[in-house]
Design a protein around this motif. Sequence first.
Motif, PDB file in Angstrom:
ATOM      1  N   ASP A 151       0.816  -1.218   0.000  1.00 38.35           N
ATOM      2  CA  ASP A 151       0.000   0.000   0.000  1.00 38.35           C
ATOM      3  C   ASP A 151       0.853   1.272   0.000  1.00 38.35           C
ATOM      4  O   ASP A 151       0.342   2.359   0.221  1.00 38.35           O
ATOM      5  N   LYS A 152       2.142   1.125  -0.264  1.00 36.09           N
ATOM      6  CA  LYS A 152       3.052   2.274  -0.292  1.00 36.09           C
ATOM      7  C   LYS A 152       3.633   2.426  -1.697  1.00 36.09           C
ATOM      8  O   LYS A 152       3.709   1.478  -2.451  1.00 36.09           O
ATOM      9  N   ARG A 153       4.033   3.656  -2.023  1.00 35.65           N
ATOM     10  CA  ARG A 153       4.642   3.874  -3.325  1.00 35.65           C
ATOM     11  C   ARG A 153       5.775   4.877  -3.230  1.00 35.65           C
ATOM     12  O   ARG A 153       5.808   5.721  -2.331  1.00 35.65           O
ATOM     13  N   SER A 154       6.677   4.755  -4.173  1.00 35.19           N
ATOM     14  CA  SER A 154       7.762   5.705  -4.350  1.00 35.19           C
ATOM     15  C   SER A 154       7.407   6.542  -5.575  1.00 35.19           C
ATOM     16  O   SER A 154       6.960   6.005  -6.591  1.00 35.19           O
ATOM     17  N   PHE A 155       7.594   7.857  -5.478  1.00 33.83           N
ATOM     18  CA  PHE A 155       7.255   8.770  -6.571  1.00 33.83           C
ATOM     19  C   PHE A 155       8.456   9.687  -6.804  1.00 33.83           C
ATOM     20  O   PHE A 155       8.861  10.429  -5.911  1.00 33.83           O
ATOM     21  N   SER A 156       9.049   9.592  -7.984  1.00 30.90           N
ATOM     22  CA  SER A 156      10.195  10.426  -8.341  1.00 30.90           C
ATOM     23  C   SER A 156       9.781  11.355  -9.466  1.00 30.90           C
ATOM     24  O   SER A 156       9.140  10.919 -10.428  1.00 30.90           O
ATOM     25  N   TYR A 157      10.162  12.623  -9.338  1.00 28.45           N
ATOM     26  CA  TYR A 157       9.786  13.574 -10.386  1.00 28.45           C
ATOM     27  C   TYR A 157      10.935  14.541 -10.641  1.00 28.45           C
ATOM     28  O   TYR A 157      11.846  14.693  -9.826  1.00 28.45           O
ATOM     29  N   ALA A 158      10.858  15.178 -11.794  1.00 25.76           N
ATOM     30  CA  ALA A 158      11.801  16.237 -12.143  1.00 25.76           C
ATOM     31  C   ALA A 158      11.021  17.379 -12.771  1.00 25.76           C
ATOM     32  O   ALA A 158      10.089  17.144 -13.552  1.00 25.76           O
ATOM     33  N   LEU A 159      11.371  18.609 -12.389  1.00 25.91           N
ATOM     34  CA  LEU A 159      10.836  19.804 -13.029  1.00 25.91           C
ATOM     35  C   LEU A 159      11.951  20.375 -13.889  1.00 25.91           C
ATOM     36  O   LEU A 159      13.106  20.478 -13.449  1.00 25.91           O
ATOM     37  N   LEU A 160      11.608  20.751 -15.119  1.00 19.52           N
ATOM     38  CA  LEU A 160      12.620  21.154 -16.083  1.00 19.52           C
ATOM     39  C   LEU A 160      12.209  22.417 -16.840  1.00 19.52           C
ATOM     40  O   LEU A 160      11.014  22.691 -16.966  1.00 19.52           O
ATOM     41  N   VAL A 161      13.186  23.142 -17.335  1.00 20.72           N
ATOM     42  CA  VAL A 161      12.955  24.242 -18.276  1.00 20.72           C
ATOM     43  C   VAL A 161      13.841  23.992 -19.489  1.00 20.72           C
ATOM     44  O   VAL A 161      14.966  23.514 -19.357  1.00 20.72           O
ATOM     45  N   HIS A 162      13.318  24.309 -20.656  1.00 25.87           N
ATOM     46  CA  HIS A 162      14.071  24.098 -21.892  1.00 25.87           C
ATOM     47  C   HIS A 162      15.129  25.174 -22.041  1.00 25.87           C
ATOM     48  O   HIS A 162      14.823  26.368 -21.987  1.00 25.87           O
ATOM     49  N   GLY A 163      16.383  24.761 -22.162  1.00 25.35           N
ATOM     50  CA  GLY A 163      17.472  25.699 -22.378  1.00 25.35           C
ATOM     51  C   GLY A 163      18.005  26.377 -21.130  1.00 25.35           C
ATOM     52  O   GLY A 163      18.985  27.106 -21.205  1.00 25.35           O
ATOM     53  N   GLY A 164      17.402  26.160 -20.001  1.00 31.81           N
ATOM     54  CA  GLY A 164      17.868  26.788 -18.743  1.00 31.81           C
ATOM     55  C   GLY A 164      17.255  28.161 -18.523  1.00 31.81           C
ATOM     56  O   GLY A 164      16.441  28.631 -19.298  1.00 31.81           O
ATOM     57  N   TRP A 165      17.630  28.800 -17.441  1.00 30.43           N
ATOM     58  CA  TRP A 165      17.087  30.108 -17.068  1.00 30.43           C
ATOM     59  C   TRP A 165      17.847  31.160 -17.813  1.00 30.43           C
ATOM     60  O   TRP A 165      17.709  32.212 -17.935  1.00 30.43           O
TER      61      TRP A 165
END
Length: 121
Positions: free
Chosen positions: A107-121
Amino acid sequence: MKISKNINTQTFVGDYLVFKSETVFVSSVAPTVKIIAETVVLTFEFSDESEEGETDIESTQISPLHVKLKLKNFSNPLATGILEPIKFGTIQGKDVYFTFTTNKIGDKRSFSYALLVHGGW
């Protein structure tokens, strides 16, 4: 050799700059993850409707700056997810994208995510 404690690093995946990435653990008691980046909100809600059911994503626009994704049947113990960046908002004039994987054991889960921007700031 002395190494500075304030080393500036950046991670790119192709042309996308990863500006936030982490793994969180989610229980069936509270099956949601809410990510707030500046003024943009992305909520993931997990729903296991059947063990043999196909995975599906139901998207709901809560407000102009808040998207909720209901992840149906993302319950594979070996992991499943979206690896191609998907746009979900804009921060500081840049389009913001996300990717994720999740796996479930019991009943447990692991959740991995990434937030990205194209080309950087």
